[in-house]
Design a protein around this motif. Structure first.
Motif, PDB file in Angstrom:
ATOM      1  N   GLY A 331      -5.572 -13.537  -1.865  1.00  0.00           N
ATOM      2  CA  GLY A 331      -5.613 -13.225  -0.430  1.00  0.00           C
ATOM      3  C   GLY A 331      -4.396 -13.744   0.298  1.00  0.00           C
ATOM      4  N   ASP A 332      -4.250 -13.326   1.577  1.00  0.00           N
ATOM      5  CA  ASP A 332      -3.071 -13.737   2.339  1.00  0.00           C
ATOM      6  C   ASP A 332      -3.301 -15.090   3.005  1.00  0.00           C
ATOM      7  N   GLY A 333      -2.228 -15.647   3.560  1.00  0.00           N
ATOM      8  CA  GLY A 333      -2.311 -16.947   4.224  1.00  0.00           C
ATOM      9  C   GLY A 333      -2.284 -18.093   3.225  1.00  0.00           C
ATOM     10  N   PHE A 334      -2.183 -19.314   3.771  1.00  0.00           N
ATOM     11  CA  PHE A 334      -2.184 -20.512   2.935  1.00  0.00           C
ATOM     12  C   PHE A 334      -3.611 -20.954   2.656  1.00  0.00           C
ATOM     13  N   PRO A 335      -4.044 -21.031   1.395  1.00  0.00           N
ATOM     14  CA  PRO A 335      -5.356 -21.616   1.121  1.00  0.00           C
ATOM     15  C   PRO A 335      -5.326 -23.118   1.401  1.00  0.00           C
ATOM     16  N   ARG A 336      -6.484 -23.723   1.488  1.00  0.00           N
ATOM     17  CA  ARG A 336      -6.567 -25.165   1.748  1.00  0.00           C
ATOM     18  C   ARG A 336      -5.804 -25.932   0.671  1.00  0.00           C
ATOM     19  N   ASN A 337      -5.427 -27.186   0.974  1.00  0.00           N
ATOM     20  CA  ASN A 337      -4.620 -27.930   0.004  1.00  0.00           C
ATOM     21  C   ASN A 337      -5.433 -28.795  -0.946  1.00  0.00           C
ATOM     22  N   PHE A 338      -6.773 -28.650  -0.914  1.00  0.00           N
ATOM     23  CA  PHE A 338      -7.601 -29.092  -2.028  1.00  0.00           C
ATOM     24  C   PHE A 338      -8.589 -27.976  -2.331  1.00  0.00           C
ATOM     25  N   ILE A 339      -8.454 -27.397  -3.514  1.00  0.00           N
ATOM     26  CA  ILE A 339      -9.310 -26.283  -3.923  1.00  0.00           C
ATOM     27  C   ILE A 339     -10.162 -26.760  -5.091  1.00  0.00           C
ATOM     28  N   PRO A 340     -11.470 -26.908  -4.886  1.00  0.00           N
ATOM     29  CA  PRO A 340     -12.329 -27.446  -5.945  1.00  0.00           C
ATOM     30  C   PRO A 340     -12.376 -26.544  -7.177  1.00  0.00           C
ATOM     31  N   SER A 341     -12.808 -27.115  -8.272  1.00  0.00           N
ATOM     32  CA  SER A 341     -12.968 -26.367  -9.513  1.00  0.00           C
ATOM     33  C   SER A 341     -13.965 -25.227  -9.333  1.00  0.00           C
ATOM     34  N   PHE A 342     -13.702 -24.125  -9.998  1.00  0.00           N
ATOM     35  CA  PHE A 342     -14.561 -22.937  -9.991  1.00  0.00           C
ATOM     36  C   PHE A 342     -14.748 -22.366  -8.580  1.00  0.00           C
ATOM     37  N   SER A 343     -13.639 -22.409  -7.815  1.00  0.00           N
ATOM     38  CA  SER A 343     -13.600 -21.745  -6.507  1.00  0.00           C
ATOM     39  C   SER A 343     -13.129 -20.306  -6.693  1.00  0.00           C
TER      40      SER A 343
END
Length: 398
Positions: A331-343
């Motif tokens: 997807g577009d934009g910046f994802p959060r800077n902590f992305i949990p496992s199996f997101s």
């Protein structure tokens, strides 16, 4: 043959997540070799591991008498000789950090090392204590590993007349490597080209640099120094001071800097990582031991991506982003800077990448490399899924 047992230091292991979700500390690659491979080459000993219960089947522990060594310790010249002189009544420390000692028939005896006579290592050890240490120490570890691997050996010759070389004495090429119309500059540090690798036309490579067995550098790639491309990986675009563990792809344009990428990862075309904040402030990253963000003290820090994670085309990662195991980001934009496992998702939000769906992808990826998705791998990833449930906060609100 001597038995060496590489143990996970509980004071260190948590700080190396997400990479230690799926491996012991000593299975981390820094430089050309994994830490375990460094000890194997130095000692000639049989290597085994003392790690988390759910990892122990894949990384077994010996039941025999062994020399237990801290798996975070990256040896330098002379360290193995120090250990050979260590008595069975002694334990080697650096300050309060246990480095090594002899144990008996079971791993429970590891606790008895604290009761032995304390011997201090006469110099500061290279200890891998934080995720960002992996790229921080990579240049020095490439240099050490290069000497260890190539000592007394003769490099293969570059046959291609259109490849330009600087610092030829600092370049070592293994059998089966193919190099076409590339520029290799080893004046600032060694360049190691592993077995059956390929460097395609127009690639620009500066040392210190390591390309491990079976990997490919795609046409027109720009590989700056202090970088390792682990085995059976494909890399293109621009890469600086980064470590790719192995079996991962960053095949297209886009920048990867001051980053660590686990195994079985894929970065979609034009994926870019920020490794410097606009205000030049020190970078903070997610700390699993703290349950929050910690200051790295570094001005440059990019992406930490755990095994089996992937991202779609044009993904933009903010400075100091940590991605867990088995995530799928798009997807577009910046994802959060902590992305949990199996997101599963991106800047617009996440859902959970279910184990059955994850396994469909994993089986396909393994199949492409001629590997089998084993019950052993399945059990490890299922356990990691359970261990990381608390971080997927959307599951609690849905």
């Amino acid at each position: 043959m001597m038995q060496v047992l590489l143990f996970d230091d509980p004071a260190i292991r948590g700080s190396l997540l997400p990479f230690t979700f799926t491996r012991p500390v000593a299975d981390i690659r820094v430089g050309i070799l994994k830490i375990s491979e460094k000890w194997k080459k130095l000692s000639g000993a049989e290597i085994s591991y003392l790690t988390q219960d759910y990892l122990q089947k894949k990384f077994p522990a010996t039941s025999l008498k062994a020399l237990a060594i801290n798996g975070a310790w990256m040896p330098q010249k002379g360290d193995w000789e120090i250990l050979q002189n260590l008595k069975e009544t002694e334990a080697l420390f650096s300050g309060k950090t246990l480095l090594a000692g002899y144990i008996g028939e079971t791993e429970k005896n590891l606790s008895t090392l604290a009761e032995k006579d304390v011997v201090q290592l006469p110099h500061e050890p290279a200890l891998l204590q934080k995720t960002w240490n992996i790229f921080q120490f990579n240049a020095s570890e490439i240099r050490k590993d290069f000497e260890l691997i190539t000592h007394g050996r003769v490099s293969q010759k570059i046959q291609d007349q259109h490849t330009i070389v600087y610092g030829a004495e600092n370049i070592f090429i293994e059998e089966g490597a193919k190099i076409k119309a590339a520029v290799l500059n080893a004046e600032a540090g060694p360049i190691y080209i592993g077995k059956n690798t390929e460097i395609q036309e127009g690639s620009l490579i500066r040392g210190p640099f390591a390309l491990c067995e079976g990997s490919t550098i795609n046409m027109g790639a720009k590989l700056r120094g202090d970088t390792t491309v682990g085995p059976y990986s494909k890399v293109g675009g621009e890469v600086s001071n980064s470590v790719i563990f192995g079996y991962s792809n960053k095949g297209h344009e886009g920048f990867l800097g001051n980053s660590v990428i686990g195994e079985w990862c894929n970065l979609g075309a034009d994926t870019n990582t920020s490794n410097l904040k606009n205000n030049y402030a020190p970078v903070k990253v997610w700390d699993y031991t703290k349950g929050g963000f910690s200051n790295t003290g570094l001005q440059f820090c990019g992406l930490m991506m755990g095994d089996h994670s992937k991202c779609g085309i044009n993904t933009m990662f903010n400075t100091g982003t940590v991605v867990g195991v088995g995530a799928n980001i798009f997807g577009d934009g910046f994802p959060r800077n902590f992305i949990p496992s199996f997101s599963w998702g991106g800047a617009a939000g996440f859902t959970t990448f279910s184990i059955p769906k994850f396994e469909e992808t994993a089986k396909a990826v393994f199949g492409r490399r001629g590997k089998e998705w084993t019950e052993e791998e399945k059990e490890i990833l299922a356990r990691v899924f359970e261990l990381t449930k608390s971080y997927r906060i959307w599951d609690k609100t849905s």
